[in-house]
Enzyme design. Sequence first.
Site, PDB file in Angstrom:
ATOM      1  N   LYS A  20      -3.159 -12.574  -1.565  1.00  0.00           N
ATOM      2  CA  LYS A  20      -2.122 -12.942  -2.541  1.00  0.00           C
ATOM      3  C   LYS A  20      -0.714 -12.731  -1.955  1.00  0.00           C
ATOM      4  O   LYS A  20       0.135 -13.608  -2.037  1.00  0.00           O
ATOM      5  CB  LYS A  20      -2.284 -12.114  -3.832  1.00  0.00           C
ATOM      6  CG  LYS A  20      -3.653 -12.263  -4.492  1.00  0.00           C
ATOM      7  CD  LYS A  20      -3.759 -11.444  -5.766  1.00  0.00           C
ATOM      8  CE  LYS A  20      -3.669  -9.942  -5.583  1.00  0.00           C
ATOM      9  NZ  LYS A  20      -4.793  -9.348  -4.803  1.00  0.00           N
TER      10      LYS A  20
ATOM     11  N   ARG B 291      -3.655  -8.136 -14.785  1.00  0.00           N
ATOM     12  CA  ARG B 291      -4.927  -7.592 -14.299  1.00  0.00           C
ATOM     13  C   ARG B 291      -5.893  -7.308 -15.435  1.00  0.00           C
ATOM     14  O   ARG B 291      -7.032  -6.913 -15.181  1.00  0.00           O
ATOM     15  CB  ARG B 291      -4.667  -6.297 -13.537  1.00  0.00           C
ATOM     16  CG  ARG B 291      -4.573  -6.480 -12.009  1.00  0.00           C
ATOM     17  CD  ARG B 291      -4.204  -5.131 -11.432  1.00  0.00           C
ATOM     18  NE  ARG B 291      -4.612  -4.929 -10.073  1.00  0.00           N
ATOM     19  CZ  ARG B 291      -3.797  -5.060  -9.029  1.00  0.00           C
ATOM     20  NH1 ARG B 291      -2.578  -5.484  -9.175  1.00  0.00           N
ATOM     21  NH2 ARG B 291      -4.243  -4.779  -7.809  1.00  0.00           N
TER      22      ARG B 291
ATOM     23  N   ARG C 197      -4.939  -3.958   7.306  1.00  0.00           N
ATOM     24  CA  ARG C 197      -3.620  -4.463   6.859  1.00  0.00           C
ATOM     25  C   ARG C 197      -2.488  -3.524   7.270  1.00  0.00           C
ATOM     26  O   ARG C 197      -2.590  -2.316   7.160  1.00  0.00           O
ATOM     27  CB  ARG C 197      -3.670  -4.604   5.340  1.00  0.00           C
ATOM     28  CG  ARG C 197      -2.316  -4.758   4.687  1.00  0.00           C
ATOM     29  CD  ARG C 197      -2.417  -5.309   3.308  1.00  0.00           C
ATOM     30  NE  ARG C 197      -3.072  -4.455   2.349  1.00  0.00           N
ATOM     31  CZ  ARG C 197      -3.349  -4.823   1.093  1.00  0.00           C
ATOM     32  NH1 ARG C 197      -3.044  -6.027   0.674  1.00  0.00           N
ATOM     33  NH2 ARG C 197      -3.929  -3.989   0.273  1.00  0.00           N
TER      34      ARG C 197
ATOM     35  N   ARG D 292      -0.518   1.165   3.896  1.00  0.00           N
ATOM     36  CA  ARG D 292      -0.528   1.692   2.535  1.00  0.00           C
ATOM     37  C   ARG D 292      -1.475   2.876   2.406  1.00  0.00           C
ATOM     38  O   ARG D 292      -2.569   2.854   2.965  1.00  0.00           O
ATOM     39  CB  ARG D 292      -0.947   0.591   1.548  1.00  0.00           C
ATOM     40  CG  ARG D 292       0.179  -0.348   1.229  1.00  0.00           C
ATOM     41  CD  ARG D 292      -0.274  -1.553   0.471  1.00  0.00           C
ATOM     42  NE  ARG D 292      -1.153  -1.278  -0.672  1.00  0.00           N
ATOM     43  CZ  ARG D 292      -1.554  -2.212  -1.515  1.00  0.00           C
ATOM     44  NH1 ARG D 292      -1.148  -3.459  -1.360  1.00  0.00           N
ATOM     45  NH2 ARG D 292      -2.353  -1.913  -2.511  1.00  0.00           N
TER      46      ARG D 292
ATOM     47  N   ARG E  48     -11.063  -0.026  -6.295  1.00  0.00           N
ATOM     48  CA  ARG E  48     -10.178  -1.160  -6.652  1.00  0.00           C
ATOM     49  C   ARG E  48     -11.007  -2.425  -6.862  1.00  0.00           C
ATOM     50  O   ARG E  48     -10.725  -3.222  -7.752  1.00  0.00           O
ATOM     51  CB  ARG E  48      -9.126  -1.357  -5.558  1.00  0.00           C
ATOM     52  CG  ARG E  48      -8.039  -0.282  -5.612  1.00  0.00           C
ATOM     53  CD  ARG E  48      -7.368  -0.058  -4.275  1.00  0.00           C
ATOM     54  NE  ARG E  48      -6.543  -1.159  -3.847  1.00  0.00           N
ATOM     55  CZ  ARG E  48      -6.108  -1.314  -2.606  1.00  0.00           C
ATOM     56  NH1 ARG E  48      -6.442  -0.429  -1.666  1.00  0.00           N
ATOM     57  NH2 ARG E  48      -5.346  -2.317  -2.293  1.00  0.00           N
TER      58      ARG E  48
HETATM   59  P1  ADP Z   1      -3.491  -9.017  -1.314  1.00  0.00           P
HETATM   60  O1  ADP Z   1      -1.994  -9.186  -1.512  1.00  0.00           O
HETATM   61  O2  ADP Z   1      -4.291 -10.008  -2.100  1.00  0.00           O
HETATM   62  O3  ADP Z   1      -3.975  -7.616  -1.545  1.00  0.00           O
HETATM   63  P2  ADP Z   1      -2.851  -9.503   1.502  1.00  0.00           P
HETATM   64  O4  ADP Z   1      -2.091 -10.792   1.435  1.00  0.00           O
HETATM   65  O5  ADP Z   1      -2.069  -8.264   1.750  1.00  0.00           O
HETATM   66  O6  ADP Z   1      -3.816  -9.344   0.218  1.00  0.00           O
HETATM   67  O7  ADP Z   1      -3.983  -9.675   2.625  1.00  0.00           O
HETATM   68  C1  ADP Z   1      -4.800  -8.577   3.038  1.00  0.00           C
HETATM   69  C2  ADP Z   1      -4.912  -8.571   4.570  1.00  0.00           C
HETATM   70  O8  ADP Z   1      -5.708  -9.693   4.980  1.00  0.00           O
HETATM   71  C3  ADP Z   1      -3.572  -8.716   5.281  1.00  0.00           C
HETATM   72  O9  ADP Z   1      -3.575  -7.858   6.412  1.00  0.00           O
HETATM   73  C4  ADP Z   1      -3.488 -10.196   5.691  1.00  0.00           C
HETATM   74  O10 ADP Z   1      -2.796 -10.373   6.915  1.00  0.00           O
HETATM   75  C5  ADP Z   1      -4.971 -10.572   5.850  1.00  0.00           C
HETATM   76  N1  ADP Z   1      -5.260 -11.924   5.363  1.00  0.00           N
HETATM   77  C6  ADP Z   1      -4.685 -12.592   4.338  1.00  0.00           C
HETATM   78  N2  ADP Z   1      -5.237 -13.817   4.178  1.00  0.00           N
HETATM   79  C7  ADP Z   1      -6.213 -13.909   5.110  1.00  0.00           C
HETATM   80  C8  ADP Z   1      -7.163 -14.953   5.462  1.00  0.00           C
HETATM   81  N3  ADP Z   1      -7.209 -16.100   4.798  1.00  0.00           N
HETATM   82  N4  ADP Z   1      -8.009 -14.693   6.493  1.00  0.00           N
HETATM   83  C9  ADP Z   1      -7.963 -13.501   7.163  1.00  0.00           C
HETATM   84  N5  ADP Z   1      -7.100 -12.510   6.891  1.00  0.00           N
HETATM   85  C10 ADP Z   1      -6.229 -12.704   5.879  1.00  0.00           C
HETATM   86  P1  AMP Z   2      -1.674  -4.060  -5.387  1.00  0.00           P
HETATM   87  O1  AMP Z   2      -0.486  -3.856  -4.506  1.00  0.00           O
HETATM   88  O2  AMP Z   2      -1.572  -5.300  -6.234  1.00  0.00           O
HETATM   89  O3  AMP Z   2      -2.984  -3.991  -4.616  1.00  0.00           O
HETATM   90  O4  AMP Z   2      -1.684  -2.849  -6.428  1.00  0.00           O
HETATM   91  C1  AMP Z   2      -1.840  -1.516  -5.991  1.00  0.00           C
HETATM   92  C2  AMP Z   2      -2.218  -0.630  -7.171  1.00  0.00           C
HETATM   93  O5  AMP Z   2      -1.162  -0.624  -8.154  1.00  0.00           O
HETATM   94  C3  AMP Z   2      -3.468  -1.035  -7.942  1.00  0.00           C
HETATM   95  O6  AMP Z   2      -4.668  -0.558  -7.342  1.00  0.00           O
HETATM   96  C4  AMP Z   2      -3.203  -0.399  -9.320  1.00  0.00           C
HETATM   97  O7  AMP Z   2      -3.464   0.986  -9.309  1.00  0.00           O
HETATM   98  C5  AMP Z   2      -1.694  -0.578  -9.485  1.00  0.00           C
HETATM   99  N1  AMP Z   2      -1.333  -1.856 -10.161  1.00  0.00           N
HETATM  100  C6  AMP Z   2      -0.629  -2.898  -9.624  1.00  0.00           C
HETATM  101  N2  AMP Z   2      -0.477  -3.888 -10.515  1.00  0.00           N
HETATM  102  C7  AMP Z   2      -1.116  -3.479 -11.643  1.00  0.00           C
HETATM  103  C8  AMP Z   2      -1.342  -4.064 -12.936  1.00  0.00           C
HETATM  104  N3  AMP Z   2      -0.890  -5.299 -13.233  1.00  0.00           N
HETATM  105  N4  AMP Z   2      -2.059  -3.342 -13.840  1.00  0.00           N
HETATM  106  C9  AMP Z   2      -2.527  -2.119 -13.555  1.00  0.00           C
HETATM  107  N5  AMP Z   2      -2.347  -1.511 -12.374  1.00  0.00           N
HETATM  108  C10 AMP Z   2      -1.656  -2.171 -11.421  1.00  0.00           C
END
Ligand code: ADP
Ligand code: AMP
Length: 217
Positions: A13, A88, A127, A161, A172
Amino acid sequence: MNIILLGPPGAGKGTQAERLEKSHRMIQLSTGDMLRDEVKSGSELGLQAKAIMESGELMPDDIMVQIVAEQLCRDECEFGFTLDGFPRTETQARALDGIMREKGLKLHGVIEMKVDDDALTERITGRFSCAKCGAGYHDRYHRPKREGVCDECGSTEFKRRADDNEETVRQRLAAYHAVTEQILPYYREKSILRTVDGMAPINEVTRQIEDAIAELQ
Ligand code: ADP
Ligand code: AMP
């Protein structure tokens, strides 16, 4: 154009929202980033968020809805926004409709990013991001072009993170399947839900999202 990117943690995302910001000037609104800013500020809310995020549980709906109501839509959202990490829960989805209505905004679409659970753990544990500008990377799938130097701002400092470890990922993911996934029918019924193959390489996912956006416009 205002859209939601919906998918499990690690689905891509943030990666795709970053691209939409460049290509369409749609502002990325990440509730995870908002909470991490609160943690950094040391506020009371930040303290609560830190504990919950590290456990992999979800924050209470009322707090999240209030945060989003305040952030949506700041002046710079002239070209729209991409919501990343919100809603969410179904309560959040319904509250978002109310917030959008009040502000005279339209939700154009919800793009579901489908990724197998097995792939997510590797994505999340690999990541990292630029400590200065926040650009996202991956140990295996998206390395900076020059080793150790951010493609976007040239910084040489990176961070990971605290919640990107295997144990928290499990919780999660469980929260995603038990609660967040359940809001898909809500948007399907409104005929604004599109699904892309989040297992595809990053550029291919971008292409599929572009197609979905063109259709939803
Ligand atoms: P989210 O925001 O949904 O938690 P991220 O965009 O941070 O996910 O992506 C998680 C990890 O996977 C990052 O390190 C990113 O570079 C990698 N990633 C994202 N999209 C892809 C993909 N289509 N294929 C492989 N790796 C990906
Ligand atoms: P994310 O960066 O989206 O992976 O979010 C990291 C963490 O923040 C999640 O695992 C939740 O604990 C909290 N969080 C983020 N967005 C929300 C939401 N919309 N509702 C509840 N918890 C959230």
